[in-house]
Scaffold this motif. Structure first.
Motif, PDB file in Angstrom:
ATOM      1  N   ARG A   1       0.823  -1.283  -0.131  1.00  0.00           N
ATOM      2  CA  ARG A   1      -0.221  -0.012   0.035  1.00  0.00           C
ATOM      3  C   ARG A   1       1.086   1.223   0.079  1.00  0.00           C
ATOM      4  O   ARG A   1       0.597   2.042  -0.881  1.00  0.00           O
ATOM      5  N   PHE A   2       2.006   1.298   0.708  1.00  0.00           N
ATOM      6  CA  PHE A   2       2.839   2.252   0.778  1.00  0.00           C
ATOM      7  C   PHE A   2       3.438   2.705  -0.600  1.00  0.00           C
ATOM      8  O   PHE A   2       3.633   3.618  -1.074  1.00  0.00           O
ATOM      9  N   ARG A   3       3.874   1.425  -1.180  1.00  0.00           N
ATOM     10  CA  ARG A   3       4.476   1.565  -2.580  1.00  0.00           C
ATOM     11  C   ARG A   3       3.565   2.256  -3.555  1.00  0.00           C
ATOM     12  O   ARG A   3       3.893   2.941  -4.496  1.00  0.00           O
ATOM     13  N   ARG A   4       2.190   1.583  -3.508  1.00  0.00           N
ATOM     14  CA  ARG A   4       1.407   2.342  -4.360  1.00  0.00           C
ATOM     15  C   ARG A   4       1.187   3.698  -4.197  1.00  0.00           C
ATOM     16  O   ARG A   4       1.056   4.539  -5.238  1.00  0.00           O
ATOM     17  N   PHE A   5       1.189   4.212  -2.910  1.00  0.00           N
ATOM     18  CA  PHE A   5       0.932   5.306  -2.702  1.00  0.00           C
ATOM     19  C   PHE A   5       2.266   6.406  -3.204  1.00  0.00           C
ATOM     20  O   PHE A   5       2.112   7.267  -3.920  1.00  0.00           O
ATOM     21  N   ALA A   6       3.327   5.946  -3.132  1.00  0.00           N
ATOM     22  CA  ALA A   6       4.597   6.537  -3.458  1.00  0.00           C
ATOM     23  C   ALA A   6       4.916   6.470  -5.024  1.00  0.00           C
ATOM     24  O   ALA A   6       5.163   7.564  -5.546  1.00  0.00           O
ATOM     25  N   GLU A   7       4.219   5.395  -5.700  1.00  0.00           N
ATOM     26  CA  GLU A   7       4.264   5.597  -7.177  1.00  0.00           C
ATOM     27  C   GLU A   7       3.278   6.691  -7.741  1.00  0.00           C
ATOM     28  O   GLU A   7       3.525   7.088  -9.012  1.00  0.00           O
ATOM     29  N   LYS A   8       2.434   6.996  -7.043  1.00  0.00           N
ATOM     30  CA  LYS A   8       1.420   8.234  -7.406  1.00  0.00           C
ATOM     31  C   LYS A   8       2.150   9.680  -7.296  1.00  0.00           C
ATOM     32  O   LYS A   8       1.574  10.283  -7.939  1.00  0.00           O
TER      33      LYS A   8
END
Length: 64
Positions: free
Chosen positions: A8-15
């Motif tokens: 979830r943190f990775r998906r947030f960062a990629e945005k």
């Protein structure tokens, strides 16, 4: 940290765009992505008691 939270943190960062300002302290999207990369490498560490460590050492090395 469990794998779902890391994901979830990775998906947030990629945005985030690299130059997105995250706070007034100068944290940027690039910084958040770097933090996300570091978090990916984290593994759970189980704490052991001294007795557990001693038992394991004796099992591997035998008695003195």
């Amino acid at each position: 940290m469990d794998d779902e939270l890391k994901s979830r943190f990775r998906r947030f960062a990629e945005k985030l765009a690299d130059d997105d300002a995250m706070d007034e302290g100068g944290l940027t999207g690039r910084d958040v992505k770097s933090i996300s990369d570091a978090i990916e490498d984290l593994v759970a560490v189980r704490y052991a008691t001294l007795q557990e460590l001693a038992d394991e050492a004796l099992a591997e090395c035998g008695t003195l």
